[in-house]
Design a protein around this motif. Structure first.
Motif, PDB file in Angstrom:
ATOM      1  N   SER A   1       0.812  -1.214   0.000  1.00 36.90           N
ATOM      2  CA  SER A   1       0.000   0.000   0.000  1.00 36.90           C
ATOM      3  C   SER A   1       0.849   1.269   0.000  1.00 36.90           C
ATOM      4  O   SER A   1       0.362   2.355  -0.328  1.00 36.90           O
ATOM      5  CB  SER A   1      -0.934   0.016   1.207  1.00 36.90           C
ATOM      6  N   GLU A   2       2.118   1.112   0.369  1.00 41.06           N
ATOM      7  CA  GLU A   2       2.995   2.291   0.368  1.00 41.06           C
ATOM      8  C   GLU A   2       3.442   2.590  -1.059  1.00 41.06           C
ATOM      9  O   GLU A   2       3.741   1.675  -1.828  1.00 41.06           O
ATOM     10  CB  GLU A   2       4.224   2.029   1.235  1.00 41.06           C
ATOM     11  N   ALA A   3       3.526   3.860  -1.365  1.00 39.31           N
ATOM     12  CA  ALA A   3       3.976   4.263  -2.695  1.00 39.31           C
ATOM     13  C   ALA A   3       5.446   3.915  -2.874  1.00 39.31           C
ATOM     14  O   ALA A   3       6.239   3.959  -1.934  1.00 39.31           O
ATOM     15  CB  ALA A   3       3.759   5.759  -2.883  1.00 39.31           C
ATOM     16  N   LEU A   4       5.779   3.563  -4.110  1.00 35.75           N
ATOM     17  CA  LEU A   4       7.167   3.286  -4.458  1.00 35.75           C
ATOM     18  C   LEU A   4       7.733   4.503  -5.181  1.00 35.75           C
ATOM     19  O   LEU A   4       7.217   4.889  -6.233  1.00 35.75           O
ATOM     20  CB  LEU A   4       7.250   2.054  -5.350  1.00 35.75           C
TER      21      LEU A   4
ATOM     22  N   TYR B   1      -2.423  -4.275 -14.418  1.00 34.94           N
ATOM     23  CA  TYR B   1      -3.090  -3.131 -15.033  1.00 34.94           C
ATOM     24  C   TYR B   1      -2.430  -1.855 -14.534  1.00 34.94           C
ATOM     25  O   TYR B   1      -1.920  -1.792 -13.419  1.00 34.94           O
ATOM     26  CB  TYR B   1      -4.572  -3.070 -14.624  1.00 34.94           C
ATOM     27  N   ARG B   2      -2.531  -0.824 -15.360  1.00 37.94           N
ATOM     28  CA  ARG B   2      -2.113   0.510 -14.962  1.00 37.94           C
ATOM     29  C   ARG B   2      -3.374   1.348 -14.801  1.00 37.94           C
ATOM     30  O   ARG B   2      -4.281   1.298 -15.640  1.00 37.94           O
ATOM     31  CB  ARG B   2      -1.208   1.134 -16.030  1.00 37.94           C
ATOM     32  N   GLN B   3      -3.416   2.153 -13.734  1.00 42.74           N
ATOM     33  CA  GLN B   3      -4.547   3.050 -13.526  1.00 42.74           C
ATOM     34  C   GLN B   3      -4.059   4.445 -13.186  1.00 42.74           C
ATOM     35  O   GLN B   3      -3.299   4.635 -12.234  1.00 42.74           O
ATOM     36  CB  GLN B   3      -5.479   2.533 -12.427  1.00 42.74           C
TER      37      GLN B   3
ATOM     38  N   ASP C   1       5.671   6.965 -16.341  1.00 40.90           N
ATOM     39  CA  ASP C   1       5.263   5.661 -15.795  1.00 40.90           C
ATOM     40  C   ASP C   1       4.573   5.813 -14.442  1.00 40.90           C
ATOM     41  O   ASP C   1       4.042   4.838 -13.903  1.00 40.90           O
ATOM     42  CB  ASP C   1       6.473   4.735 -15.634  1.00 40.90           C
ATOM     43  N   SER C   2       4.592   7.002 -13.876  1.00 34.84           N
ATOM     44  CA  SER C   2       3.962   7.236 -12.577  1.00 34.84           C
ATOM     45  C   SER C   2       2.461   6.983 -12.674  1.00 34.84           C
ATOM     46  O   SER C   2       1.768   7.575 -13.499  1.00 34.84           O
ATOM     47  CB  SER C   2       4.213   8.673 -12.115  1.00 34.84           C
ATOM     48  N   ALA C   3       1.987   6.074 -11.845  1.00 34.41           N
ATOM     49  CA  ALA C   3       0.581   5.654 -11.870  1.00 34.41           C
ATOM     50  C   ALA C   3       0.399   4.626 -10.760  1.00 34.41           C
ATOM     51  O   ALA C   3       1.349   4.275 -10.062  1.00 34.41           O
ATOM     52  CB  ALA C   3       0.211   5.027 -13.215  1.00 34.41           C
ATOM     53  N   THR C   4      -0.829   4.141 -10.619  1.00 35.69           N
ATOM     54  CA  THR C   4      -1.086   3.018  -9.727  1.00 35.69           C
ATOM     55  C   THR C   4      -1.148   1.746 -10.565  1.00 35.69           C
ATOM     56  O   THR C   4      -1.767   1.729 -11.629  1.00 35.69           O
ATOM     57  CB  THR C   4      -2.415   3.215  -8.972  1.00 35.69           C
ATOM     58  N   TYR C   5      -0.502   0.701 -10.084  1.00 37.79           N
ATOM     59  CA  TYR C   5      -0.455  -0.559 -10.817  1.00 37.79           C
ATOM     60  C   TYR C   5      -1.214  -1.623 -10.021  1.00 37.79           C
ATOM     61  O   TYR C   5      -0.925  -1.867  -8.852  1.00 37.79           O
ATOM     62  CB  TYR C   5       0.997  -0.975 -11.069  1.00 37.79           C
TER      63      TYR C   5
ATOM     64  N   THR D   1      -0.515  -0.578  -6.163  1.00 36.27           N
ATOM     65  CA  THR D   1       0.628   0.135  -5.592  1.00 36.27           C
ATOM     66  C   THR D   1       0.895   1.354  -6.452  1.00 36.27           C
ATOM     67  O   THR D   1       0.944   1.257  -7.683  1.00 36.27           O
ATOM     68  CB  THR D   1       1.889  -0.753  -5.566  1.00 36.27           C
ATOM     69  N   SER D   2       1.064   2.481  -5.786  1.00 36.69           N
ATOM     70  CA  SER D   2       1.363   3.720  -6.492  1.00 36.69           C
ATOM     71  C   SER D   2       2.858   3.795  -6.788  1.00 36.69           C
ATOM     72  O   SER D   2       3.681   3.584  -5.895  1.00 36.69           O
ATOM     73  CB  SER D   2       0.936   4.919  -5.651  1.00 36.69           C
ATOM     74  N   LEU D   3       3.201   4.072  -8.017  1.00 37.79           N
ATOM     75  CA  LEU D   3       4.595   4.258  -8.430  1.00 37.79           C
ATOM     76  C   LEU D   3       4.798   5.723  -8.778  1.00 37.79           C
ATOM     77  O   LEU D   3       4.026   6.300  -9.555  1.00 37.79           O
ATOM     78  CB  LEU D   3       4.916   3.391  -9.646  1.00 37.79           C
TER      79      LEU D   3
END
Lengths: 112, 112
Positions: free
Chosen positions: B8-11, B36-38, B84-88, B106-108
């Motif tokens: 759940s923590e952002a990377l 998936y990417r969101q 590439d920043s997004a939630t996967y 997970t948020s990247l």
């Protein structure tokens, strides 16, 4: 893949009203799915819609609150009835093609 | 029942580095795992599918692995970019089912 169009993309709704979301797919599909994604949460399946039959609802979702229509193989609607702030969410239409779920852009509803 | 667990923590990573995201499942081995990417306020976009009998799948800068011993899938983005920043999201589908179970994602965040 599939191209899935949803309308509206975003709306602000008054408490107690109802809103119908439309979903159009660019090819004929047997099953269409409706998901909800509340803020910060994962995707939750609301129901599966097959053409020519009643939708199948998941636990916690009922037809009176979320009536669904599926008049043909390329179109479906989801109505969110008697809305409350807890219904504020992204509602997503999707289809299954070859073991992969493809989603529409989503309908972001805010209930005030 | 099956649960899909994602960090759940952002990377947070620097541009050009490889991002690695983890997806763990708790019970049976899925027939398929999907990634998936969101982007915020949008529907998820399908990226990759890997089958139970596949160890690794690649697509351009993306790589997915499936380790049934560890009950884990890893998702790699090489030469990461701020775009590439997004939630996967990770999703699993059991054999004989057509409805996936999604993780929370997970948020990247890729920093220039």
């Amino acid at each position: 893949s599939a191209v899935i169009s949803q309308k509206p993309s975003r709306d602000i709704c008054q408490r107690g009203t109802s809103l119908t979301i439309q979903c159009q797919v660019d090819s004929q599909v047997t099953m269409m799915f409706w998901y909800r994604q509340q803020p910060g949460q994962s995707l939750t399946l609301i129901a599966t819609a097959n053409q020519g039959s009643e939708a199948t609802y998941e636990s916690g979702f009922v037809i009176d609150k979320f009536p669904i229509s599926r008049p043909n193989l390329t179109f479906s609607t989801l109505t969110v009835s008697n809305m409350s702030p807890e219904d504020s969410s992204i509602y997503l239409c999707s289809v299954d093609l070859g073991n992969t779920i493809y989603f529409g852009e989503g309908s972001w509803l805010t209930v005030v | 029942s099956q649960k899909i667990e994602q960090n759940s923590e952002a990377l947070n990573i620097q541009e050009g580095k490889t991002a690695t995201l983890t997806c763990n499942y708790t019970n049976y081995s899925p027939a398929y795992l999907q990634w998936y990417r969101q982007d915020p306020g949008r529907g998820p976009v399908f990226l990759l599918l890997i089958r139970e009998n596949e160890k690794e799948k690649r697509k351009e800068r993306l790589k997915v692995t499936f380790d049934t011993t560890l009950k884990q899938s890893l998702f790699h983005i090489t030469a990461s970019q701020p775009a590439d920043s997004a939630t996967y999201l990770c999703a699993e589908t059991a054999g004989g089912s057509y409805i996936p179970t999604f993780g929370r994602g997970t948020s990247l965040i890729v920093h220039p």
